[in-house]
Design a protein around this motif. Structure first.
Motif, mmCIF file in Angstrom:
data_model
loop_
_atom_site.group_PDB
_atom_site.id
_atom_site.type_symbol
_atom_site.label_atom_id
_atom_site.label_comp_id
_atom_site.label_asym_id
_atom_site.label_seq_id
_atom_site.Cartn_x
_atom_site.Cartn_y
_atom_site.Cartn_z
ATOM 1 N N LEU A 96 0.663 -9.180 39.745
ATOM 2 C CA LEU A 96 -0.555 -9.389 38.961
ATOM 3 C C LEU A 96 -0.303 -9.447 37.457
ATOM 4 C CD1 LEU A 96 -2.967 -7.067 40.942
ATOM 5 C CD2 LEU A 96 -2.789 -9.556 41.072
ATOM 6 N N SER A 97 0.912 -9.144 37.024
ATOM 7 C CA SER A 97 1.207 -9.190 35.595
ATOM 8 C C SER A 97 1.242 -10.637 35.115
ATOM 9 C CB SER A 97 2.541 -8.502 35.310
ATOM 10 O OG SER A 97 3.607 -9.260 35.822
ATOM 11 N N SER A 98 1.234 -10.791 33.824
ATOM 12 C CA SER A 98 1.195 -12.139 33.252
ATOM 13 C C SER A 98 2.505 -12.892 33.460
ATOM 14 C CB SER A 98 0.863 -12.067 31.763
ATOM 15 O OG SER A 98 1.846 -11.298 31.090
ATOM 16 N N ASP A 99 3.587 -12.178 33.688
ATOM 17 C CA ASP A 99 4.882 -12.839 33.897
ATOM 18 C C ASP A 99 5.225 -12.866 35.384
ATOM 19 O OD1 ASP A 99 4.990 -10.046 33.456
ATOM 20 O OD2 ASP A 99 7.168 -10.116 33.345
ATOM 21 N N VAL A 100 4.348 -13.502 36.150
ATOM 22 C CA VAL A 100 4.505 -13.585 37.598
ATOM 23 C C VAL A 100 5.720 -14.443 37.946
ATOM 24 C CG1 VAL A 100 3.459 -14.454 39.717
ATOM 25 C CG2 VAL A 100 2.068 -13.255 38.038
ATOM 26 N N ASP A 101 6.522 -13.911 38.828
ATOM 27 C CA ASP A 101 7.681 -14.629 39.349
ATOM 28 C C ASP A 101 7.255 -15.230 40.684
ATOM 29 O OD1 ASP A 101 10.081 -15.430 40.441
ATOM 30 O OD2 ASP A 101 11.140 -13.594 39.950
ATOM 31 N N ALA A 102 7.520 -16.507 40.894
ATOM 32 C CA ALA A 102 7.127 -17.163 42.143
ATOM 33 C C ALA A 102 7.744 -16.481 43.349
ATOM 34 C CB ALA A 102 7.520 -18.637 42.104
ATOM 35 N N SER A 103 8.923 -15.904 43.180
ATOM 36 C CA SER A 103 9.561 -15.234 44.315
ATOM 37 C C SER A 103 8.784 -13.982 44.728
ATOM 38 C CB SER A 103 11.022 -14.888 44.009
ATOM 39 O OG SER A 103 11.112 -13.883 43.030
ATOM 40 N N ASP A 104 8.065 -13.346 43.785
ATOM 41 C CA ASP A 104 7.245 -12.181 44.140
ATOM 42 C C ASP A 104 6.100 -12.595 45.055
ATOM 43 O OD1 ASP A 104 8.731 -10.293 42.730
ATOM 44 O OD2 ASP A 104 7.539 -10.515 40.911
ATOM 45 N N SER A 105 5.461 -13.708 44.747
ATOM 46 C CA SER A 105 4.367 -14.200 45.588
ATOM 47 C C SER A 105 4.891 -14.603 46.961
ATOM 48 C CB SER A 105 3.679 -15.394 44.925
ATOM 49 O OG SER A 105 3.095 -14.993 43.719
ATOM 50 N N LYS A 106 6.040 -15.264 46.972
ATOM 51 C CA LYS A 106 6.657 -15.677 48.231
ATOM 52 C C LYS A 106 7.014 -14.445 49.064
ATOM 53 C CE LYS A 106 10.483 -18.558 49.886
ATOM 54 N NZ LYS A 106 11.589 -19.436 49.450
ATOM 55 N N PHE A 107 7.554 -13.425 48.407
ATOM 56 C CA PHE A 107 7.918 -12.185 49.083
ATOM 57 C C PHE A 107 6.696 -11.531 49.717
ATOM 58 C CE2 PHE A 107 8.349 -7.456 48.369
ATOM 59 C CZ PHE A 107 9.053 -7.203 49.525
ATOM 60 N N MET A 108 5.616 -11.411 48.963
ATOM 61 C CA MET A 108 4.413 -10.760 49.495
ATOM 62 C C MET A 108 3.855 -11.539 50.692
ATOM 63 S SD MET A 108 3.797 -7.889 48.178
ATOM 64 C CE MET A 108 2.101 -7.580 48.612
ATOM 65 N N GLY A 109 3.833 -12.851 50.604
ATOM 66 C CA GLY A 109 3.347 -13.665 51.706
ATOM 67 C C GLY A 109 4.199 -13.489 52.951
ATOM 68 N N ARG A 110 5.504 -13.514 52.766
ATOM 69 C CA ARG A 110 6.412 -13.347 53.906
ATOM 70 C C ARG A 110 6.341 -11.938 54.465
ATOM 71 N NH1 ARG A 110 11.907 -16.773 53.428
ATOM 72 N NH2 ARG A 110 10.934 -18.812 53.322
ATOM 73 N N LEU A 111 6.206 -10.950 53.586
ATOM 74 C CA LEU A 111 6.095 -9.571 54.031
ATOM 75 C C LEU A 111 4.845 -9.351 54.860
ATOM 76 C CD1 LEU A 111 7.254 -6.701 53.921
ATOM 77 C CD2 LEU A 111 5.980 -6.365 51.795
ATOM 78 N N LEU A 112 3.732 -9.887 54.404
ATOM 79 C CA LEU A 112 2.493 -9.774 55.165
ATOM 80 C C LEU A 112 2.611 -10.478 56.523
ATOM 81 C CD1 LEU A 112 -0.140 -10.249 52.328
ATOM 82 C CD2 LEU A 112 0.392 -8.146 53.575
ATOM 83 N N GLY A 113 3.252 -11.633 56.521
ATOM 84 C CA GLY A 113 3.465 -12.352 57.780
ATOM 85 C C GLY A 113 4.325 -11.550 58.745
ATOM 86 N N LEU A 114 5.393 -10.934 58.243
ATOM 87 C CA LEU A 114 6.254 -10.108 59.089
ATOM 88 C C LEU A 114 5.490 -8.914 59.649
ATOM 89 C CD1 LEU A 114 9.710 -9.900 57.275
ATOM 90 C CD2 LEU A 114 9.260 -10.805 59.546
ATOM 91 N N ALA A 115 4.662 -8.301 58.817
ATOM 92 C CA ALA A 115 3.895 -7.132 59.263
ATOM 93 C C ALA A 115 2.942 -7.514 60.385
ATOM 94 C CB ALA A 115 3.127 -6.533 58.085
ATOM 95 N N VAL A 116 2.294 -8.658 60.262
ATOM 96 C CA VAL A 116 1.365 -9.105 61.299
ATOM 97 C C VAL A 116 2.130 -9.496 62.556
ATOM 98 C CG1 VAL A 116 -0.264 -10.940 61.918
ATOM 99 C CG2 VAL A 116 -0.426 -9.831 59.687
ATOM 100 N N TYR A 117 3.213 -10.224 62.388
ATOM 101 C CA TYR A 117 3.996 -10.729 63.516
ATOM 102 C C TYR A 117 4.665 -9.619 64.317
ATOM 103 C CZ TYR A 117 6.873 -14.030 66.140
ATOM 104 O OH TYR A 117 7.447 -14.764 67.134
ATOM 105 N N ASN A 118 5.115 -8.575 63.595
ATOM 106 C CA ASN A 118 5.852 -7.489 64.253
ATOM 107 C C ASN A 118 4.969 -6.302 64.505
ATOM 108 O OD1 ASN A 118 8.936 -8.086 64.467
ATOM 109 N ND2 ASN A 118 8.268 -9.025 62.587
#
Length: 93
Positions: free
Chosen positions: A71-93
């Protein structure tokens, strides 16, 4: 033969960064495998879900740090990708 599991080797002292690095390196199809977590330096046991749950609990405990980064102003695209993948893994597993 192709493995049916996605094994993450995670250091408890660096749980967020190790998990992020491992998940970001994965190909999308690899994320559809059953997750197996191994904490570095600990005895390898069959992960019947307890170790995976523990990883998600540790990550949830650190979620504020992760979300503050995203949520900071210096958002790294990999952080967003990580959160999306992490949420997907949590749901899938």
């Amino acid at each position: 033969a192709q493995s049916t599991t996605l094994t993450l080797h995670i250091d408890r002292q660096n749980v967020v960064e190790d998990t992020k690095d491992a998940i970001i390196r994965c190909k999308p199809w690899e994320l559809r495998r059953k997750l197996q977590v191994v904490f570095k330096g600990e005895e390898i046991a069959v992960d019947e879900g307890g170790v995976t749950r523990e990883l998600f609990t540790l990550l949830a405990d650190n979620l504020r740090l992760i979300s503050d980064s995203i949520l900071s102003s210096d958002v790294d695209a990999s952080d967003s990708k990580f959160m999306g993948r992490l949420l997907g893994l949590a749901v899938y597993n």
